[in-house]
Design a protein around this motif. Sequence first.
Motif, PDB file in Angstrom:
ATOM      1  N   ARG A  23      39.012  -2.741  16.407  1.00 26.48           N
ATOM      2  CA  ARG A  23      40.296  -2.569  15.717  1.00 26.48           C
ATOM      3  C   ARG A  23      41.095  -3.860  15.676  1.00 26.48           C
ATOM      4  NH1 ARG A  23      43.840   2.196  17.998  1.00 26.48           N
ATOM      5  NH2 ARG A  23      43.996   0.768  19.760  1.00 26.48           N
ATOM      6  N   MET A  24      41.148  -4.578  16.791  1.00 26.10           N
ATOM      7  CA  MET A  24      41.890  -5.836  16.805  1.00 26.10           C
ATOM      8  C   MET A  24      41.162  -6.906  15.996  1.00 26.10           C
ATOM      9  SD  MET A  24      44.834  -5.967  18.200  1.00 26.10           S
ATOM     10  CE  MET A  24      44.952  -7.720  18.508  1.00 26.10           C
ATOM     11  N   GLY A  25      39.842  -6.951  16.100  1.00 26.49           N
ATOM     12  CA  GLY A  25      39.090  -7.923  15.320  1.00 26.49           C
ATOM     13  C   GLY A  25      39.301  -7.729  13.835  1.00 26.49           C
ATOM     14  N   GLN A  26      39.294  -6.489  13.380  1.00 24.35           N
ATOM     15  CA  GLN A  26      39.513  -6.200  11.968  1.00 24.35           C
ATOM     16  C   GLN A  26      40.923  -6.590  11.537  1.00 24.35           C
ATOM     17  OE1 GLN A  26      37.226  -4.740   9.475  1.00 24.35           O
ATOM     18  NE2 GLN A  26      36.014  -5.802  11.040  1.00 24.35           N
ATOM     19  N   ALA A  27      41.905  -6.357  12.405  1.00 22.53           N
ATOM     20  CA  ALA A  27      43.280  -6.745  12.078  1.00 22.53           C
ATOM     21  C   ALA A  27      43.405  -8.262  11.966  1.00 22.53           C
ATOM     22  CB  ALA A  27      44.241  -6.207  13.139  1.00 22.53           C
ATOM     23  N   LEU A  28      42.757  -8.991  12.860  1.00 18.81           N
ATOM     24  CA  LEU A  28      42.797 -10.456  12.814  1.00 18.81           C
ATOM     25  C   LEU A  28      42.191 -10.982  11.519  1.00 18.81           C
ATOM     26  CD1 LEU A  28      41.699 -11.064  16.496  1.00 18.81           C
ATOM     27  CD2 LEU A  28      43.893 -11.777  15.543  1.00 18.81           C
ATOM     28  N   LEU A  29      41.054 -10.432  11.128  1.00 23.28           N
ATOM     29  CA  LEU A  29      40.395 -10.851   9.889  1.00 23.28           C
ATOM     30  C   LEU A  29      41.270 -10.533   8.678  1.00 23.28           C
ATOM     31  CD1 LEU A  29      36.798  -9.633  10.762  1.00 23.28           C
ATOM     32  CD2 LEU A  29      37.460 -12.008  10.377  1.00 23.28           C
ATOM     33  N   ARG A  30      41.863  -9.344   8.670  1.00 27.88           N
ATOM     34  CA  ARG A  30      42.693  -8.941   7.532  1.00 27.88           C
ATOM     35  C   ARG A  30      43.932  -9.817   7.399  1.00 27.88           C
ATOM     36  NH1 ARG A  30      46.662  -5.550   8.168  1.00 27.88           N
ATOM     37  NH2 ARG A  30      45.696  -4.544   9.988  1.00 27.88           N
ATOM     38  N   LEU A  31      44.593 -10.104   8.517  1.00 25.86           N
ATOM     39  CA  LEU A  31      45.810 -10.908   8.469  1.00 25.86           C
ATOM     40  C   LEU A  31      45.524 -12.337   8.040  1.00 25.86           C
ATOM     41  CD1 LEU A  31      47.660  -9.621  11.665  1.00 25.86           C
ATOM     42  CD2 LEU A  31      48.229  -9.123   9.287  1.00 25.86           C
ATOM     43  N   CYS A  32      44.419 -12.895   8.538  1.00 30.42           N
ATOM     44  CA  CYS A  32      44.061 -14.254   8.122  1.00 30.42           C
ATOM     45  C   CYS A  32      43.712 -14.293   6.638  1.00 30.42           C
ATOM     46  CB  CYS A  32      42.891 -14.773   8.942  1.00 30.42           C
ATOM     47  SG  CYS A  32      43.367 -15.423  10.567  1.00 30.42           S
ATOM     48  N   ALA A  33      42.980 -13.291   6.155  1.00 26.44           N
ATOM     49  CA  ALA A  33      42.589 -13.258   4.744  1.00 26.44           C
ATOM     50  C   ALA A  33      43.806 -13.127   3.837  1.00 26.44           C
ATOM     51  CB  ALA A  33      41.620 -12.108   4.492  1.00 26.44           C
ATOM     52  N   ALA A  34      44.824 -12.419   4.308  1.00 27.65           N
ATOM     53  CA  ALA A  34      46.037 -12.218   3.516  1.00 27.65           C
ATOM     54  C   ALA A  34      47.062 -13.319   3.744  1.00 27.65           C
ATOM     55  CB  ALA A  34      46.658 -10.863   3.859  1.00 27.65           C
ATOM     56  N   ASP A  35      46.683 -14.324   4.561  1.00 29.83           N
ATOM     57  CA  ASP A  35      47.599 -15.417   4.905  1.00 29.83           C
ATOM     58  C   ASP A  35      48.851 -14.883   5.581  1.00 29.83           C
ATOM     59  OD1 ASP A  35      48.157 -18.123   5.117  1.00 29.83           O
ATOM     60  OD2 ASP A  35      49.345 -18.169   3.278  1.00 29.83           O
ATOM     61  N   ASP A  36      48.667 -13.761   6.331  1.00 34.09           N
ATOM     62  CA  ASP A  36      49.783 -13.145   7.041  1.00 34.09           C
ATOM     63  C   ASP A  36      49.777 -13.541   8.507  1.00 34.09           C
ATOM     64  OD1 ASP A  36      52.026 -11.585   7.409  1.00 34.09           O
ATOM     65  OD2 ASP A  36      50.922  -9.717   7.655  1.00 34.09           O
ATOM     66  N   GLY A  37      48.843 -14.425   8.872  1.00 38.40           N
ATOM     67  CA  GLY A  37      48.750 -14.852  10.260  1.00 38.40           C
ATOM     68  C   GLY A  37      49.097 -16.314  10.434  1.00 38.40           C
ATOM     69  N   GLY A  38      49.766 -16.895   9.418  1.00 39.60           N
ATOM     70  CA  GLY A  38      50.095 -18.302   9.499  1.00 39.60           C
ATOM     71  C   GLY A  38      48.924 -19.155   9.052  1.00 39.60           C
ATOM     72  N   PRO A  39      49.025 -20.472   9.245  1.00 43.06           N
ATOM     73  CA  PRO A  39      47.971 -21.385   8.767  1.00 43.06           C
ATOM     74  C   PRO A  39      46.704 -21.295   9.612  1.00 43.06           C
ATOM     75  CG  PRO A  39      49.637 -22.604   9.982  1.00 43.06           C
ATOM     76  CD  PRO A  39      50.136 -21.191   9.888  1.00 43.06           C
ATOM     77  N   CYS A  40      45.780 -20.408   9.221  1.00 52.43           N
ATOM     78  CA  CYS A  40      44.533 -20.266   9.952  1.00 52.43           C
ATOM     79  C   CYS A  40      43.417 -19.936   8.977  1.00 52.43           C
ATOM     80  CB  CYS A  40      44.626 -19.190  11.032  1.00 52.43           C
ATOM     81  SG  CYS A  40      44.970 -17.536  10.391  1.00 52.43           S
ATOM     82  N   THR A  41      42.190 -20.229   9.392  1.00 55.74           N
ATOM     83  CA  THR A  41      41.026 -19.882   8.601  1.00 55.74           C
ATOM     84  C   THR A  41      39.932 -19.424   9.555  1.00 55.74           C
ATOM     85  OG1 THR A  41      39.409 -20.677   6.988  1.00 55.74           O
ATOM     86  CG2 THR A  41      40.182 -22.272   8.601  1.00 55.74           C
ATOM     87  N   VAL A  42      39.300 -18.316   9.229  1.00 55.36           N
ATOM     88  CA  VAL A  42      38.219 -17.792  10.064  1.00 55.36           C
ATOM     89  C   VAL A  42      36.915 -18.416   9.597  1.00 55.36           C
ATOM     90  CG1 VAL A  42      36.983 -15.745  10.841  1.00 55.36           C
ATOM     91  CG2 VAL A  42      39.456 -15.635  10.439  1.00 55.36           C
ATOM     92  N   VAL A  43      36.316 -19.246  10.438  1.00 56.08           N
ATOM     93  CA  VAL A  43      35.068 -19.917  10.063  1.00 56.08           C
ATOM     94  C   VAL A  43      33.849 -19.102  10.467  1.00 56.08           C
ATOM     95  CG1 VAL A  43      36.113 -22.205  10.173  1.00 56.08           C
ATOM     96  CG2 VAL A  43      35.017 -21.255  12.216  1.00 56.08           C
ATOM     97  N   ALA A  44      34.034 -18.141  11.391  1.00 61.66           N
ATOM     98  CA  ALA A  44      32.925 -17.291  11.813  1.00 61.66           C
ATOM     99  C   ALA A  44      33.472 -16.077  12.545  1.00 61.66           C
ATOM    100  CB  ALA A  44      31.946 -18.057  12.709  1.00 61.66           C
ATOM    101  N   ALA A  45      32.672 -15.014  12.538  1.00 60.30           N
ATOM    102  CA  ALA A  45      33.010 -13.803  13.277  1.00 60.30           C
ATOM    103  C   ALA A  45      31.781 -13.355  14.048  1.00 60.30           C
ATOM    104  CB  ALA A  45      33.482 -12.705  12.327  1.00 60.30           C
ATOM    105  N   SER A  46      32.019 -12.668  15.156  1.00 58.60           N
ATOM    106  CA  SER A  46      30.912 -12.202  15.979  1.00 58.60           C
ATOM    107  C   SER A  46      31.107 -10.730  16.294  1.00 58.60           C
ATOM    108  CB  SER A  46      30.840 -13.010  17.276  1.00 58.60           C
ATOM    109  OG  SER A  46      29.838 -12.490  18.128  1.00 58.60           O
ATOM    110  N   ALA A  47      30.034  -9.973  16.195  1.00 60.19           N
ATOM    111  CA  ALA A  47      30.065  -8.549  16.504  1.00 60.19           C
ATOM    112  C   ALA A  47      28.797  -8.175  17.265  1.00 60.19           C
ATOM    113  CB  ALA A  47      30.171  -7.723  15.223  1.00 60.19           C
ATOM    114  N   ARG A  48      28.865  -7.058  17.968  1.00 61.14           N
ATOM    115  CA  ARG A  48      27.702  -6.635  18.753  1.00 61.14           C
ATOM    116  C   ARG A  48      26.510  -6.338  17.845  1.00 61.14           C
ATOM    117  NH1 ARG A  48      28.774  -2.061  23.076  1.00 61.14           N
ATOM    118  NH2 ARG A  48      29.829  -1.195  21.253  1.00 61.14           N
ATOM    119  N   THR A  49      26.790  -5.683  16.716  1.00 56.06           N
ATOM    120  CA  THR A  49      25.745  -5.384  15.744  1.00 56.06           C
ATOM    121  C   THR A  49      26.117  -6.020  14.413  1.00 56.06           C
ATOM    122  OG1 THR A  49      25.282  -3.265  16.825  1.00 56.06           O
ATOM    123  CG2 THR A  49      24.475  -3.557  14.572  1.00 56.06           C
TER     124      THR A  49
END
Length: 245
Positions: A23-49
């Motif tokens: 849930r938190m990982g999805q929120a972080l990705l969504r906020l960064c994609a919407a530029d709602d998390g300030g100046p950041c860019t997600v260069v990679a994500a990691s999940a168990r599966t």
Amino acid sequence: MPKSTLDPGLTPTRLLIHGASGRMGQALLRLCAADDGGPCTVVAASARTVRQRVVDGVPYFASSELAGTPVFDAVIDFSLPEAFDAPLALALDRGAGFVSGTTGLSDAQRAALAAAALRIPVVWEANFSLGVAVLGDLVERASAALPGWDCDIVEAHHVHKQDAPSGTALALGAAAGQGGATPRYASLRAGDIVGEHTVQFAATGERIELVHRATNRDIFARGALHAARRLAGRDAGRYRLRDLL
């Protein structure tokens, strides 16, 4: 590796999100994609599966593949204790900042976090709300200024939350203890309450109440993004969220 010279106020912070399927990982990705998390860019994500290698332009890596992730300035980890060691080791290897809200860590993992802080900048918090960070500071100052006053912490959460007192209530209690108070706790579980914490100081004829109410879980993701941006490029050390306000 040489320490990053990133200026978080000018350059987008490059992030690795660990625990991206939660849930938190999805929120972080969504906020960064919407530029709602300030100046950041997600260069990679990691999940168990990993079912899909690229999602919305973000490459995904399994925990066993973290060595292949691109260059990043900070890791944000919201996972499980059994998945915690890998991103911490990666941050150490890359000389990057490490931000974690993973709870239930073992004594050995807490010791590893403290050891990592000798080499990289680290933040671990049970609650990444910026308001709660300020509340902790106010509680410590109030308890120091009001010796001998009763201190009570009342927390309320949704009916599905199992631990009581909450981790945030215990953190606020630790802040009160730093100021000399001995807190008592009360917990409520009702409805869909996101989180409410009241710290009351009482003496004969008067009382003070310090209150924080969360109405949206995105505040925790925004706080973690704030911490990652402020942490990237800093000297090694153990930081609190309130140190980065």
